[in-house]
Scaffold this motif. Structure first.
Motif, PDB file in Angstrom:
ATOM      1  N   ASN A  61       0.800  -1.210   0.000  1.00 14.56           N
ATOM      2  CA  ASN A  61       0.000   0.000   0.000  1.00 14.56           C
ATOM      3  C   ASN A  61       0.838   1.266   0.000  1.00 14.56           C
ATOM      4  N   SER A  62       2.149   1.189  -0.149  1.00 15.11           N
ATOM      5  CA  SER A  62       2.964   2.392  -0.145  1.00 15.11           C
ATOM      6  C   SER A  62       2.920   3.119  -1.480  1.00 15.11           C
ATOM      7  N   SER A  63       2.436   2.458  -2.515  1.00 10.63           N
ATOM      8  CA  SER A  63       2.393   3.079  -3.829  1.00 10.63           C
ATOM      9  C   SER A  63       1.148   3.957  -3.947  1.00 10.63           C
ATOM     10  N   GLN A  64       1.330   5.223  -3.593  1.00  7.31           N
ATOM     11  CA  GLN A  64       0.232   6.162  -3.716  1.00  7.31           C
ATOM     12  C   GLN A  64       0.223   6.713  -5.130  1.00  7.31           C
ATOM     13  N   ALA A  65      -0.936   7.136  -5.558  1.00  4.73           N
ATOM     14  CA  ALA A  65      -1.049   7.711  -6.885  1.00  4.73           C
ATOM     15  C   ALA A  65      -0.377   9.072  -6.904  1.00  4.73           C
ATOM     16  N   ILE A  66       0.474   9.277  -7.879  1.00  2.00           N
ATOM     17  CA  ILE A  66       1.171  10.553  -8.001  1.00  2.00           C
ATOM     18  C   ILE A  66       0.247  11.534  -8.694  1.00  2.00           C
ATOM     19  N   ASN A  67       0.185  12.723  -8.129  1.00  2.00           N
ATOM     20  CA  ASN A  67      -0.695  13.763  -8.635  1.00  2.00           C
ATOM     21  C   ASN A  67       0.032  14.531  -9.738  1.00  2.00           C
ATOM     22  N   TYR A  68      -0.094  14.052 -10.977  1.00  2.00           N
ATOM     23  CA  TYR A  68       0.593  14.671 -12.102  1.00  2.00           C
ATOM     24  C   TYR A  68       0.032  16.056 -12.418  1.00  2.00           C
ATOM     25  N   GLN A  69      -1.238  16.253 -12.126  1.00  2.00           N
ATOM     26  CA  GLN A  69      -1.843  17.559 -12.357  1.00  2.00           C
ATOM     27  C   GLN A  69      -1.194  18.616 -11.465  1.00  2.00           C
ATOM     28  N   LYS A  70      -0.883  18.237 -10.237  1.00  2.00           N
ATOM     29  CA  LYS A  70      -0.247  19.171  -9.308  1.00  2.00           C
ATOM     30  C   LYS A  70       1.161  19.525  -9.786  1.00  2.00           C
ATOM     31  N   ILE A  71       1.851  18.556 -10.387  1.00  2.00           N
ATOM     32  CA  ILE A  71       3.184  18.821 -10.945  1.00  2.00           C
ATOM     33  C   ILE A  71       3.078  19.863 -12.059  1.00  2.00           C
ATOM     34  N   LYS A  72       2.061  19.706 -12.913  1.00  2.00           N
ATOM     35  CA  LYS A  72       1.858  20.683 -13.990  1.00  2.00           C
ATOM     36  C   LYS A  72       1.460  22.043 -13.433  1.00  2.00           C
ATOM     37  N   THR A  78      10.294  18.338 -16.276  1.00  2.00           N
ATOM     38  CA  THR A  78      10.630  16.920 -16.181  1.00  2.00           C
ATOM     39  C   THR A  78      11.978  16.723 -15.500  1.00  2.00           C
ATOM     40  N   ARG A  79      12.959  17.552 -15.852  1.00  2.00           N
ATOM     41  CA  ARG A  79      14.288  17.429 -15.261  1.00  2.00           C
ATOM     42  C   ARG A  79      14.257  17.794 -13.783  1.00  2.00           C
ATOM     43  N   GLU A  80      13.501  18.822 -13.427  1.00  2.00           N
ATOM     44  CA  GLU A  80      13.383  19.195 -12.018  1.00  2.00           C
ATOM     45  C   GLU A  80      12.710  18.077 -11.227  1.00  2.00           C
ATOM     46  N   TYR A  81      11.744  17.420 -11.856  1.00  2.00           N
ATOM     47  CA  TYR A  81      11.071  16.303 -11.186  1.00  2.00           C
ATOM     48  C   TYR A  81      12.041  15.142 -10.986  1.00  2.00           C
ATOM     49  N   GLU A  82      12.908  14.886 -11.959  1.00  2.00           N
ATOM     50  CA  GLU A  82      13.925  13.841 -11.801  1.00  2.00           C
ATOM     51  C   GLU A  82      14.863  14.181 -10.646  1.00  2.00           C
ATOM     52  N   LYS A 121      12.400  26.241   2.133  1.00  2.00           N
ATOM     53  CA  LYS A 121      13.695  26.849   2.438  1.00  2.00           C
ATOM     54  C   LYS A 121      14.834  25.838   2.350  1.00  2.00           C
ATOM     55  N   ARG A 122      14.514  24.570   2.580  1.00  2.00           N
ATOM     56  CA  ARG A 122      15.525  23.515   2.589  1.00  2.00           C
ATOM     57  C   ARG A 122      15.028  22.325   1.762  1.00  2.00           C
ATOM     58  N   ARG A 123      15.981  21.461   1.434  1.00  2.00           N
ATOM     59  CA  ARG A 123      15.631  20.260   0.659  1.00  2.00           C
ATOM     60  C   ARG A 123      14.668  19.363   1.425  1.00  2.00           C
ATOM     61  N   THR A 124      14.904  19.232   2.723  1.00  2.00           N
ATOM     62  CA  THR A 124      14.023  18.366   3.519  1.00  2.00           C
ATOM     63  C   THR A 124      12.604  18.922   3.569  1.00  2.00           C
ATOM     64  N   GLN A 125      12.500  20.226   3.675  1.00  2.00           N
ATOM     65  CA  GLN A 125      11.179  20.849   3.683  1.00  2.00           C
ATOM     66  C   GLN A 125      10.509  20.669   2.319  1.00  2.00           C
ATOM     67  N   ALA A 126      11.279  20.760   1.244  1.00  2.00           N
ATOM     68  CA  ALA A 126      10.736  20.539  -0.099  1.00  2.00           C
ATOM     69  C   ALA A 126      10.197  19.119  -0.231  1.00  2.00           C
ATOM     70  N   LEU A 127      10.907  18.153   0.343  1.00  2.00           N
ATOM     71  CA  LEU A 127      10.444  16.765   0.294  1.00  2.00           C
ATOM     72  C   LEU A 127       9.144  16.593   1.074  1.00  2.00           C
ATOM     73  N   GLN A 128       9.059  17.232   2.233  1.00  2.00           N
ATOM     74  CA  GLN A 128       7.827  17.139   3.029  1.00  2.00           C
ATOM     75  C   GLN A 128       6.651  17.736   2.272  1.00  2.00           C
ATOM     76  N   ILE A 129       6.871  18.872   1.653  1.00  2.00           N
ATOM     77  CA  ILE A 129       5.801  19.514   0.880  1.00  2.00           C
ATOM     78  C   ILE A 129       5.412  18.637  -0.307  1.00  2.00           C
ATOM     79  N   ALA A 130       6.408  18.081  -0.989  1.00  2.00           N
ATOM     80  CA  ALA A 130       6.136  17.214  -2.139  1.00  2.00           C
ATOM     81  C   ALA A 130       5.349  15.979  -1.729  1.00  2.00           C
ATOM     82  N   GLN A 131       5.638  15.434  -0.554  1.00  2.00           N
ATOM     83  CA  GLN A 131       4.887  14.274  -0.085  1.00  2.00           C
ATOM     84  C   GLN A 131       3.453  14.653   0.257  1.00  2.00           C
ATOM     85  N   ILE A 135       3.308  14.335  -4.915  1.00  2.00           N
ATOM     86  CA  ILE A 135       4.002  14.369  -6.207  1.00  2.00           C
ATOM     87  C   ILE A 135       5.249  13.508  -6.200  1.00  2.00           C
ATOM     88  N   ILE A 136       5.609  12.948  -5.042  1.00  2.00           N
ATOM     89  CA  ILE A 136       6.687  11.942  -5.016  1.00  2.00           C
ATOM     90  C   ILE A 136       6.217  10.753  -4.218  1.00  2.00           C
TER      91      ILE A 136
END
Length: 136
Positions: A61-72, A78-82, A121-131, A135-136
């Motif tokens: 159940n860890s595979s959540q659907a990625i919100n591609y619309q939110k990425i757009k 695409t490179r930033e997402y990578e 402000k930080r990479r870790t905060q960006a990851l939390q927001i992305a989760q 989108i990840i």
């Protein structure tokens, strides 16, 4: 969590019993020291393989659907997402650059663009927001 605690508790109790039985058998003379050590080593090997296989399994159940619309909507390229995915793997800028065949300064630019787009402000905060945005 409770299941993990119970499994490890049972494992510890079983190992303690094994040590006590082998100590008793060695003292009484029914078992040679080398044989007891071999039995204990084989048991530790089996337990290690079991724990390794359990830890490598990915939860279903860890595979959540990625919100591609939110990425757009956030206008993440695409490179930033990578780069964001590589950050989520715990890679440094240099490791990301090697993985994506880019220069380290280009990675820094992508990271700073991501921080702006995710309002972090930080990479870790960006990851939390992305989760939170799924989108990840």
């Amino acid at each position: 969590m409770k299941k993990t605690i119970l499994v490890f508790s049972g494992l510890i109790i079983a190992l303690l019993l094994l040590f006590q039985i082998s100590t008793y058998s060695i003292i009484s003379g029914n078992l040679k020291m080398e044989f007891a050590i071999t039995i204990i080593a084989v048991i530790f090997l089996i337990v290690g393989i079991y724990i390794n296989k359990k830890s490598l399994q990915k939860p279903a159940n860890s595979s959540q659907a990625i919100n591609y619309q939110k990425i757009k909507d956030l206008e993440i390229t695409t490179r930033e997402y990578e780069v964001l995915q590589a950050i989520s793997e715990g890679l440094s800028n240099k490791e990301i650059a090697n993985k994506l065949f880019l220069s380290e300064s280009t990675i820094k630019t992508h990271v700073s663009n991501l921080l702006v787009k995710l309002n972090a402000k930080r990479r870790t905060q960006a990851l939390q927001i992305a989760q939170k945005l799924q989108i990840i």
